[in-house]
Design a protein around this motif. Structure first.
Motif, PDB file in Angstrom:
ATOM      1  N   GLN A 181       0.831  -1.204   0.000  1.00 48.62           N
ATOM      2  CA  GLN A 181       0.000   0.000   0.000  1.00 48.62           C
ATOM      3  C   GLN A 181       0.876   1.268   0.000  1.00 48.62           C
ATOM      4  O   GLN A 181       0.641   2.227   0.749  1.00 48.62           O
ATOM      5  N   SER A 182       1.888   1.268  -0.857  1.00 48.01           N
ATOM      6  CA  SER A 182       2.802   2.395  -0.954  1.00 48.01           C
ATOM      7  C   SER A 182       3.278   2.507  -2.402  1.00 48.01           C
ATOM      8  O   SER A 182       2.717   1.861  -3.300  1.00 48.01           O
ATOM      9  N   GLN A 183       4.278   3.322  -2.655  1.00 47.69           N
ATOM     10  CA  GLN A 183       4.857   3.439  -3.986  1.00 47.69           C
ATOM     11  C   GLN A 183       6.356   3.698  -3.862  1.00 47.69           C
ATOM     12  O   GLN A 183       6.841   4.061  -2.790  1.00 47.69           O
ATOM     13  N   LEU A 184       7.081   3.502  -4.954  1.00 42.74           N
ATOM     14  CA  LEU A 184       8.496   3.830  -4.946  1.00 42.74           C
ATOM     15  C   LEU A 184       8.655   5.309  -4.602  1.00 42.74           C
ATOM     16  O   LEU A 184       7.879   6.155  -5.045  1.00 42.74           O
ATOM     17  N   VAL A 185       9.661   5.614  -3.833  1.00 42.87           N
ATOM     18  CA  VAL A 185       9.816   6.948  -3.247  1.00 42.87           C
ATOM     19  C   VAL A 185       9.948   8.047  -4.308  1.00 42.87           C
ATOM     20  O   VAL A 185      10.571   7.852  -5.356  1.00 42.87           O
ATOM     21  N   ILE A 186       9.337   9.186  -4.019  1.00 41.60           N
ATOM     22  CA  ILE A 186       9.446  10.391  -4.836  1.00 41.60           C
ATOM     23  C   ILE A 186      10.338  11.363  -4.076  1.00 41.60           C
ATOM     24  O   ILE A 186      10.007  11.773  -2.964  1.00 41.60           O
ATOM     25  N   ILE A 187      11.455  11.748  -4.660  1.00 38.25           N
ATOM     26  CA  ILE A 187      12.383  12.668  -3.994  1.00 38.25           C
ATOM     27  C   ILE A 187      12.119  14.073  -4.510  1.00 38.25           C
ATOM     28  O   ILE A 187      12.427  14.395  -5.658  1.00 38.25           O
ATOM     29  N   PRO A 239      15.623  17.998   1.905  1.00 38.47           N
ATOM     30  CA  PRO A 239      15.400  17.276   3.162  1.00 38.47           C
ATOM     31  C   PRO A 239      15.204  15.778   2.955  1.00 38.47           C
ATOM     32  O   PRO A 239      15.838  14.962   3.640  1.00 38.47           O
ATOM     33  N   LYS A 240      14.347  15.407   2.011  1.00 39.01           N
ATOM     34  CA  LYS A 240      14.120  13.980   1.756  1.00 39.01           C
ATOM     35  C   LYS A 240      15.363  13.333   1.134  1.00 39.01           C
ATOM     36  O   LYS A 240      15.707  12.196   1.440  1.00 39.01           O
ATOM     37  N   GLN A 241      16.029  14.055   0.233  1.00 46.28           N
ATOM     38  CA  GLN A 241      17.265  13.556  -0.372  1.00 46.28           C
ATOM     39  C   GLN A 241      18.302  13.232   0.703  1.00 46.28           C
ATOM     40  O   GLN A 241      18.923  12.172   0.682  1.00 46.28           O
ATOM     41  N   ASN A 242      18.475  14.136   1.659  1.00 50.80           N
ATOM     42  CA  ASN A 242      19.453  13.911   2.728  1.00 50.80           C
ATOM     43  C   ASN A 242      19.055  12.741   3.619  1.00 50.80           C
ATOM     44  O   ASN A 242      19.899  11.943   4.032  1.00 50.80           O
ATOM     45  N   PHE A 243      17.757  12.647   3.921  1.00 46.64           N
ATOM     46  CA  PHE A 243      17.262  11.527   4.732  1.00 46.64           C
ATOM     47  C   PHE A 243      17.569  10.191   4.053  1.00 46.64           C
ATOM     48  O   PHE A 243      18.082   9.257   4.678  1.00 46.64           O
ATOM     49  N   ILE A 244      17.257  10.108   2.771  1.00 45.54           N
ATOM     50  CA  ILE A 244      17.481   8.867   2.019  1.00 45.54           C
ATOM     51  C   ILE A 244      18.970   8.586   1.868  1.00 45.54           C
ATOM     52  O   ILE A 244      19.424   7.445   2.023  1.00 45.54           O
ATOM     53  N   GLN A 245      19.728   9.624   1.594  1.00 44.01           N
ATOM     54  CA  GLN A 245      21.159   9.460   1.349  1.00 44.01           C
ATOM     55  C   GLN A 245      21.883   8.882   2.553  1.00 44.01           C
ATOM     56  O   GLN A 245      22.816   8.092   2.401  1.00 44.01           O
ATOM     57  N   THR A 246      21.460   9.242   3.763  1.00 43.57           N
ATOM     58  CA  THR A 246      22.121   8.721   4.964  1.00 43.57           C
ATOM     59  C   THR A 246      21.791   7.251   5.216  1.00 43.57           C
ATOM     60  O   THR A 246      22.478   6.607   6.011  1.00 43.57           O
ATOM     61  N   ARG A 247      20.771   6.725   4.534  1.00 47.24           N
ATOM     62  CA  ARG A 247      20.353   5.335   4.774  1.00 47.24           C
ATOM     63  C   ARG A 247      20.610   4.415   3.599  1.00 47.24           C
ATOM     64  O   ARG A 247      20.243   3.240   3.642  1.00 47.24           O
ATOM     65  N   THR A 248      21.202   4.928   2.549  1.00 48.43           N
ATOM     66  CA  THR A 248      21.450   4.104   1.359  1.00 48.43           C
ATOM     67  C   THR A 248      22.919   4.066   0.987  1.00 48.43           C
ATOM     68  O   THR A 248      23.258   3.798  -0.157  1.00 48.43           O
ATOM     69  N   GLU A 290      23.728  10.324  -5.162  1.00 49.57           N
ATOM     70  CA  GLU A 290      23.404  10.954  -6.442  1.00 49.57           C
ATOM     71  C   GLU A 290      22.551  10.002  -7.288  1.00 49.57           C
ATOM     72  O   GLU A 290      22.616   8.789  -7.133  1.00 49.57           O
ATOM     73  N   TRP A 291      21.767  10.561  -8.198  1.00 53.25           N
ATOM     74  CA  TRP A 291      20.878   9.746  -9.017  1.00 53.25           C
ATOM     75  C   TRP A 291      21.621   9.189 -10.220  1.00 53.25           C
ATOM     76  O   TRP A 291      22.546   9.799 -10.764  1.00 53.25           O
ATOM     77  N   ASN A 292      21.142   8.043 -10.665  1.00 48.56           N
ATOM     78  CA  ASN A 292      21.715   7.375 -11.823  1.00 48.56           C
ATOM     79  C   ASN A 292      20.595   6.677 -12.581  1.00 48.56           C
ATOM     80  O   ASN A 292      19.651   6.173 -11.977  1.00 48.56           O
ATOM     81  N   ASP A 293      20.663   6.691 -13.907  1.00 46.22           N
ATOM     82  CA  ASP A 293      19.706   5.893 -14.687  1.00 46.22           C
ATOM     83  C   ASP A 293      20.328   4.531 -14.927  1.00 46.22           C
ATOM     84  O   ASP A 293      21.539   4.399 -15.137  1.00 46.22           O
ATOM     85  N   TYR A 294      19.489   3.503 -14.902  1.00 45.73           N
ATOM     86  CA  TYR A 294      20.004   2.131 -14.953  1.00 45.73           C
ATOM     87  C   TYR A 294      19.007   1.254 -15.701  1.00 45.73           C
ATOM     88  O   TYR A 294      17.833   1.602 -15.832  1.00 45.73           O
ATOM     89  N   THR A 295      19.485   0.123 -16.190  1.00 42.14           N
ATOM     90  CA  THR A 295      18.590  -0.792 -16.904  1.00 42.14           C
ATOM     91  C   THR A 295      17.555  -1.342 -15.933  1.00 42.14           C
ATOM     92  O   THR A 295      17.892  -1.838 -14.863  1.00 42.14           O
ATOM     93  N   CYS A 296      16.300  -1.271 -16.314  1.00 39.65           N
ATOM     94  CA  CYS A 296      15.197  -1.580 -15.398  1.00 39.65           C
ATOM     95  C   CYS A 296      15.164  -3.035 -14.951  1.00 39.65           C
ATOM     96  O   CYS A 296      14.621  -3.345 -13.888  1.00 39.65           O
ATOM     97  N   ASN A 297      15.722  -3.940 -15.757  1.00 42.60           N
ATOM     98  CA  ASN A 297      15.668  -5.359 -15.389  1.00 42.60           C
ATOM     99  C   ASN A 297      16.855  -5.777 -14.520  1.00 42.60           C
ATOM    100  O   ASN A 297      16.990  -6.945 -14.163  1.00 42.60           O
TER     101      ASN A 297
END
Length: 213
Positions: free
Chosen positions: A110-116, A120-129, A184-191
Motif C-alpha cells: 500500500q505504498s509506492q516507490l519513493v518520490i524525492i 530534506p528527503k534527499q538527505n534523509f534517504i542518502q544517509t540510509r542508502t 546521487e541519481w543514476n539511470d540504470y537498466t530496469c531489469n
C-alpha cells in the motif's frame, strides 16, 4: 560595698554570656525544623502532582491502548522496517529486485516507490542508502522524457543526477532511476537488480491490529 557590687555585676555578666550560645542553638534548631517542614510539604505536593499525572496517563491509555505505541512508532508498532520522516513512512528493502518488481512490491505494501522532491528527503534517504543502490519512483517514458510515479512535474522539480547522467551507458536502455552509493541519481537498466525504497503517508490513526512488513 563596691566589691560586692562588682561581684554581682560579674556574676550577672557571666550568666548572660553562658546563656547566649544556648539561645543561638535554639534559634538554629527552630530554623532547621522549619526548613524540614517546608521541604516535607513541597515533597508531598510533588508526589500528589506526579500521582495525578500518572492517573491521567492511565486514563488516556485505557481510552486508547494503542495511542502510546503510535506516538513512539508513528508508522505502527508492528511495522519495524518502516521509518518515519516528515509525515511519511519509508521502507528500505533488504532484497535486490528489478525496478518493475520493486514497484509491484511497494504497491503490495500500500505504498509506492519513493518520490524525492527536495533536499530534506534527499538527505534523509542518502544517509540510509550508503554503499548500495536503491530504486526510486523515477522512469523514462521515451528518450529524455522522465516522469515521477505520482505525476509530480519532473522538469520543474528537484533533481540530483550524478554528473553526466542520465545517459545510455554502452547503448543500453537505462530507463529507470536509482540513488547511487553516494546518494546521487543514476539511470540504470530496469531489469537489473537493486534494492528499493517505498513511501506511504503516515497512518491517520493507530492501527494496532494491522500487521506490517
Amino acid at each position: 560595698m563596691d566589691e560586692d557590687k562588682f561581684t554581682d555585676q560579674f556574676k550577672s555578666f557571666k550568666e548572660r554570656t553562658l546563656q547566649r550560645p544556648f539561645f543561638i542553638i535554639y534559634v538554629l534548631l527552630g530554623v532547621s525544623y522549619l526548613l524540614i517542614l517546608i521541604g516535607f510539604v513541597v515533597a508531598l505536593s510533588k508526589v500528589a502532582t506526579l500521582s495525578s499525572d500518572v492517573n491521567k496517563a492511565r486514563a488516556e491509555l485505557a481510552k486508547d491502548p494503542t495511542g502510546h505505541d503510535f506516538h513512539l512508532f508513528p508508522c505502527g508498532p508492528d511495522t519495524r522496517q518502516w521509518e518515519y520522516f516528515r509525515g511519511k513512512c519509508y521502507y528500505f528493502s533488504l532484497k535486490a529486485v528489478s525496478w518493475h518488481q520493486a514497484k509491484a512490491q511497494c504497491e503490495g505494501l500500500q505504498s509506492q516507490l519513493v518520490i524525492i522532491d527536495g533536499f530534506p528527503k534527499q538527505n534523509f534517504i542518502q544517509t540510509r542508502t550508503r554503499n548500495e543502490r536503491f530504486w526510486i519512483g523515477l522512469y523514462e517514458v521515451q528518450e529524455g522524457d522522465w516522469r515521477w510515479l505520482d505525476g509530480s512535474n519532473y522538469r520543474t522539480g528537484f533533481r540530483n543526477w550524478k554528473q553526466g547522467e542520465p545517459n545510455n551507458y554502452q547503448n543500453q536502455n537505462e530507463d529507470c532511476g536509482q540513488v547511487r552509493i553516494n546518494g546521487e541519481w543514476n539511470d540504470y537498466t530496469c531489469n537489473s537488480d537493486s534494492y528499493f525504497i517505498c513511501e506511504k503517508p503516515l497512518p491517520s490513526k493507530p492501527a494496532g491490529s494491522q500487521k506490517g512488513t
